[in-house]
Design an enzyme around this catalytic site. Structure first.
Site, short mmCIF file in Angstrom:
data_model
loop_
_atom_site.label_atom_id
_atom_site.label_comp_id
_atom_site.label_asym_id
_atom_site.label_seq_id
_atom_site.Cartn_x
_atom_site.Cartn_y
_atom_site.Cartn_z
N GLY A 129 15.70 -16.09 13.67
CA GLY A 129 15.48 -14.48 13.53
C GLY A 129 16.78 -13.27 14.55
O GLY A 129 16.41 -12.55 15.44
N GLY A 165 19.62 -13.00 14.51
CA GLY A 165 20.79 -12.02 13.63
C GLY A 165 22.30 -12.57 13.59
O GLY A 165 22.76 -11.78 14.11
N ASP A 211 28.62 -12.40 6.36
CA ASP A 211 27.14 -13.20 6.80
C ASP A 211 27.83 -14.47 6.18
O ASP A 211 28.16 -15.47 6.77
CB ASP A 211 25.54 -13.06 6.71
CG ASP A 211 25.87 -12.05 7.78
OD1 ASP A 211 26.34 -11.38 7.55
OD2 ASP A 211 24.18 -11.99 7.88
N GLU A 255 20.85 -14.20 -1.72
CA GLU A 255 19.51 -13.26 -1.27
C GLU A 255 18.94 -12.13 -1.80
O GLU A 255 17.71 -12.00 -1.97
CB GLU A 255 20.51 -12.53 0.12
CG GLU A 255 21.07 -13.62 1.22
CD GLU A 255 20.05 -13.68 2.69
OE1 GLU A 255 19.03 -13.13 2.22
OE2 GLU A 255 20.18 -15.03 3.31
N SER A 276 20.82 -17.63 9.65
CA SER A 276 21.08 -18.73 10.46
C SER A 276 20.35 -18.53 8.51
O SER A 276 21.03 -20.44 8.23
CB SER A 276 19.43 -19.26 10.22
OG SER A 276 18.53 -17.68 10.61
N HIS A 304 26.77 -2.95 8.98
CA HIS A 304 26.44 -2.19 8.03
C HIS A 304 27.14 -1.38 7.53
O HIS A 304 27.39 -0.51 6.67
CB HIS A 304 25.23 -1.05 8.30
CG HIS A 304 24.19 -1.47 9.19
ND1 HIS A 304 22.85 -2.54 8.00
CD2 HIS A 304 23.66 -2.27 10.20
CE1 HIS A 304 22.44 -2.77 8.38
NE2 HIS A 304 22.25 -2.83 9.71
N THR A 305 28.48 -2.18 7.25
CA THR A 305 29.71 -1.53 6.43
C THR A 305 29.84 -2.54 5.11
O THR A 305 30.45 -1.95 4.72
CB THR A 305 31.05 -1.44 7.30
OG1 THR A 305 31.35 -2.70 8.40
CG2 THR A 305 30.96 -0.37 8.17
C1 GLA Z 1 23.00 -8.47 8.13
C2 GLA Z 1 23.05 -8.62 6.13
C3 GLA Z 1 24.87 -8.79 6.82
C4 GLA Z 1 25.61 -7.13 7.17
C5 GLA Z 1 24.78 -7.13 8.60
C6 GLA Z 1 24.79 -5.85 9.25
O1 GLA Z 1 23.75 -9.04 9.06
O2 GLA Z 1 23.33 -10.14 5.85
O3 GLA Z 1 25.67 -8.75 4.85
O4 GLA Z 1 24.85 -6.35 6.25
O5 GLA Z 1 23.30 -7.80 8.79
O6 GLA Z 1 25.96 -5.32 9.33
#
Ligand code: GLA
Length: 388
Positions: A122, A124, A173, A161, A127, A36-37
């Site tokens: 799902g 994390g 990602d 997205e 995908s 979440h950075t």
């Molecule tokens: C998801 C989001 C990313 C990132 C992470 C948390 O994967 O797609 O952009 O914010 O959560 O680090």
């Protein structure tokens, strides 16, 4: 990648007929630290994995896309000129990428396509980014003379997205999926876009994911709320310091966070507390990695888990349970990976403790929740590429 070209090609021919097309692949990702950075202008430390998405694509000389999802056994066709696009999200990813590439001036035409993936859904492990990056890369190759640079391709996935799915994600990602390199993690500065490859070869340690199989779903989830909380704090700091150059929490200090207490909801302060701490942790991990100090790397991972669970509140009971088991088994580092709300823990474990940890985690989890978690050994693989 366990998936082979032929797994996709045979279905492509079966469902779309005619001659073979070109085949492309893009991976999912792990993230060592820096959660979440990305949308806060901070650092992330991802790497691409072996698992990914494969798509076969053949231009069809029309303005229509005919698409078949092999995993979901679902077919749809949609015009590239119709602004609404298809309903199902697995097709909307493709549609969004096409529309964004068109907006960049790429003369996209209709095509026939079939796609399949082996990134657990799902978990994390991104995908969806794998799917977006796969099509962005392919369309650039097939219709755009590869004129669009790789960072812009990643941004095409991110914009998809935002605009077509409704998740206001950061760039991590899609960046990891496009730029991945076998055997290397990458440290990306999400503010400047600068990054470097870090060879990942921790002697005596392994990275392993334990998938809780609690479905991680960012669409319509509190993911966007977390981002809003961070932005609220930035606004409040800017109001107090109008001359300060601040657009994200990257520029915020601990003192400023203290100053805005009482001016924004307490919950927003908690969120920002995690983000400021996480910024420092990524840098501490980089230093530790340079010294080969994996104990510190692991310690920071546990701190990240604690922050994601207590301050950012994106954990769940099952993930906290897996984290506790890791501690009990003397695993060096363990934490939630990715956006949260389910999915995997990522664990840095000394080789001699690996077997015991995996066995214990699986059996204790099964005993408590009545289902087996899935163990995924991390192999760092390559980014988006053409296979055939
Ligand atoms: C998801 C989001 C990313 C990132 C992470 C948390 O994967 O797609 O952009 O914010 O959560 O680090």
């Amino acid at each position: 990648m366990k998936l082979k070209i032929d797994d996709v090609r045979t279905r492509f021919i079966k469902h779309l007929g005619g001659e073979p097309g070109s085949v492309y692949a893009s991976p999912g990702r792990i993230n060592l630290i820096g959660e979440h950075t990305d949308y806060n202008g901070g650092f992330v430390f991802p790497g691409a994995v072996e698992q990914g998405m494969i798509a076969e694509i053949r231009p069809n000389g029309t303005r229509t896309i005919r698409a078949y999802s092999i995993d979901l056994k679902d077919y749809d066709e949609f015009s590239i000129d119709d602004e609404k696009g298809p309903k199902a999200s697995h097709f909307r990813y493709i549609f969004g990428v096409v529309r964004e590439m068109m907006a960049l001036g790429v003369p996209v035409q209709g095509f026939d396509t079939a796609f399949a993936g082996d990134v657990p859904n799902g978990a994390g492990m991104s995908s969806s980014a794998a799917l977006e990056s796969c099509y962005a890369f392919a369309i650039n190759d097939l219709f755009g003379d590869n004129k669009i640079d790789k960072m812009t391709l990643a941004k095409v996935g991110q914009a998809t997205e935002h605009k077509y799915i409704g998740v206001n994600c950061g760039i991590m990602d899609q960046f990891a999926s496009v730029f991945g390199k076998k055997g290397n993690l990458m440290r990306l500065d999400c503010r400047s876009g600068e990054f470097e490859y870090f060879p990942w070869n921790p002697k005596g340690y392994k990275l392993v994911l334990i998938n809780s199989c609690v479905k991680h779903e960012l669409v319509g989830s509190p993911y966007n709320d977390r981002r809003n909380s961070c932005e609220n704090c930035v606004k409040a700091i800017k109001e107090l310091h109008p001359d300060k150059e601040i657009t994200t929490l990257r520029e915020a200090t601990w003192e400023e966070l203290k100053e805005i207490e009482g001016k924004v909801p307490a919950e927003d302060i908690k969120r920002a507390t995690f983000v400021l701490g996480e910024k420092d942790r990524v840098l501490a991990v980089c230093d530790a990695l340079e010294k080969g100090d994996y104990e510190t790397v692991g310690q920071k991972m546990y701190e990240t888990h604690y922050g994601l669970s207590k301050d950012y509140e994106v954990s769940c009971e099952e993930l906290d349970f897996l984290n506790e088991i890791a501690k009990e088994c003397s695993v060096t580092g363990s934490r939630i990976m990715g956006g949260g709300f389910g999915g995997c823990t990522i664990n840095l474990v000394a080789e001699e403790l690996y077997d015991n940890f995996v066995k214990t985690a699986v059996s204790k989890f099964q005993e408590k929740y009545g289902k087996k978690p899935i163990v995924i050994d991390v192999v760092i693989g390559d980014g988006s590429r053409k296979l055939a």
